[in-house]
Design an enzyme around this catalytic site. Structure first.
Site, mmCIF file in Angstrom:
data_model
loop_
_atom_site.group_PDB
_atom_site.id
_atom_site.type_symbol
_atom_site.label_atom_id
_atom_site.label_comp_id
_atom_site.label_asym_id
_atom_site.label_seq_id
_atom_site.Cartn_x
_atom_site.Cartn_y
_atom_site.Cartn_z
ATOM 1 N N ASN A 44 0.831 -1.202 0.000
ATOM 2 C CA ASN A 44 0.000 0.000 0.000
ATOM 3 C C ASN A 44 0.868 1.255 0.000
ATOM 4 O O ASN A 44 1.975 1.278 0.549
ATOM 5 C CB ASN A 44 -1.011 0.000 1.149
ATOM 6 N N CYS A 55 -4.230 0.819 -2.348
ATOM 7 C CA CYS A 55 -4.118 -0.454 -1.635
ATOM 8 C C CYS A 55 -3.010 -1.306 -2.259
ATOM 9 O O CYS A 55 -2.646 -1.120 -3.432
ATOM 10 C CB CYS A 55 -5.428 -1.232 -1.702
ATOM 11 N N GLU A 57 -3.171 -4.200 -3.317
ATOM 12 C CA GLU A 57 -3.673 -4.957 -4.467
ATOM 13 C C GLU A 57 -3.616 -4.130 -5.750
ATOM 14 O O GLU A 57 -3.517 -4.689 -6.852
ATOM 15 C CB GLU A 57 -5.108 -5.417 -4.203
ATOM 16 N N CYS A 88 -9.825 -5.737 1.061
ATOM 17 C CA CYS A 88 -11.009 -4.889 1.228
ATOM 18 C C CYS A 88 -11.991 -5.127 0.072
ATOM 19 O O CYS A 88 -11.663 -5.801 -0.913
ATOM 20 C CB CYS A 88 -10.613 -3.414 1.308
ATOM 21 N N CYS A 91 -10.854 -4.101 -3.390
ATOM 22 C CA CYS A 91 -9.783 -4.962 -3.893
ATOM 23 C C CYS A 91 -10.289 -6.344 -4.261
ATOM 24 O O CYS A 91 -9.737 -6.993 -5.146
ATOM 25 C CB CYS A 91 -8.638 -5.006 -2.894
HETATM 26 N N1 THU Z 1 -5.280 -1.640 2.596
HETATM 27 C C1 THU Z 1 -4.730 -2.368 1.580
HETATM 28 O O1 THU Z 1 -3.640 -2.052 1.091
HETATM 29 N N2 THU Z 1 -5.413 -3.434 1.103
HETATM 30 C C2 THU Z 1 -6.573 -3.910 1.629
HETATM 31 O O2 THU Z 1 -7.171 -4.822 1.075
HETATM 32 C C3 THU Z 1 -7.077 -3.332 2.903
HETATM 33 C C4 THU Z 1 -6.572 -1.962 3.184
HETATM 34 C C5 THU Z 1 -4.567 -0.455 3.084
HETATM 35 C C6 THU Z 1 -5.202 0.854 2.694
HETATM 36 C C7 THU Z 1 -4.642 1.782 3.749
HETATM 37 O O3 THU Z 1 -3.381 2.252 3.316
HETATM 38 C C8 THU Z 1 -4.443 0.880 4.961
HETATM 39 O O4 THU Z 1 -4.509 -0.460 4.486
HETATM 40 C C9 THU Z 1 -5.472 1.076 6.070
HETATM 41 O O5 THU Z 1 -6.758 0.959 5.574
#
Ligand code: THU
Length: 128
Positions: A44, A55, A57, A88, A91
């Site tokens: 991320n 994110c 992903e 999430c 994603c």
């Molecule tokens: N985040 C991800 O990189 N992928 C996910 O599937 C869940 C959330 C990151 C986004 C943000 O930078 C941090 O996690 C907190 O939400």
């Protein structure tokens, strides 16, 4: 032969060390195998404009395409403590587009298919 999930998780654990998460302090690393055997990863990348954070992903999917495309077959993502976390909702949609309903994910409740973590998904077929 059974799939080597631990090696894929190790790739996610390497990816999470590159996360840029100065605002949430929640680092994420993601790794996936491609149907030709490649492994693609992402971390991320947050932003002072919080809402535009990328994110892990997102980076993974970009790497998938820039390194030749193909279909994702196996996926896992971890936090900074190397614990498996769930992708999430947004994603899951990204993963569905690039892996389809049969993509396998290591989830907090074991190995599941994309169809189980995003049932009745909206996808490319719906645009026909
Ligand atoms: N985040 C991800 O990189 N992928 C996910 O599937 C869940 C959330 C990151 C986004 C943000 O930078 C941090 O996690 C907190 O939400």
């Amino acid at each position: 032969m059974t799939f080597d999930w631990e090696s894929l998780k190790a790739a996610a654990e390497e990816a999470v060390t590159h996360a840029y998460a100065p605002y949430s302090h929640f680092s994420v690393g993601a790794a996936a195998t491609v149907d030709d055997g490649r492994v693609v990863t992402g971390c991320n990348v947050e932003n002072a404009a919080y809402g535009v954070a990328l994110c892990a992903e997102c980076g993974l999917v970009s790497q998938l395409h820039i390194t030749g495309g193909g279909r994702l077959t196996h996926f896992v993502c971890v936090n900074g403590d190397r614990e498996v976390i769930m992708p999430c909702g947004r994603c899951r949609q990204l993963l569905y587009e690039n892996g389809g309903p049969d993509l396998q994910l290591w989830t907090v409740s074991g190995i599941k298919t994309m169809d189980e973590v995003l049932p009745d998904a909206f996808g490319p077929d719906d645009l026909d």
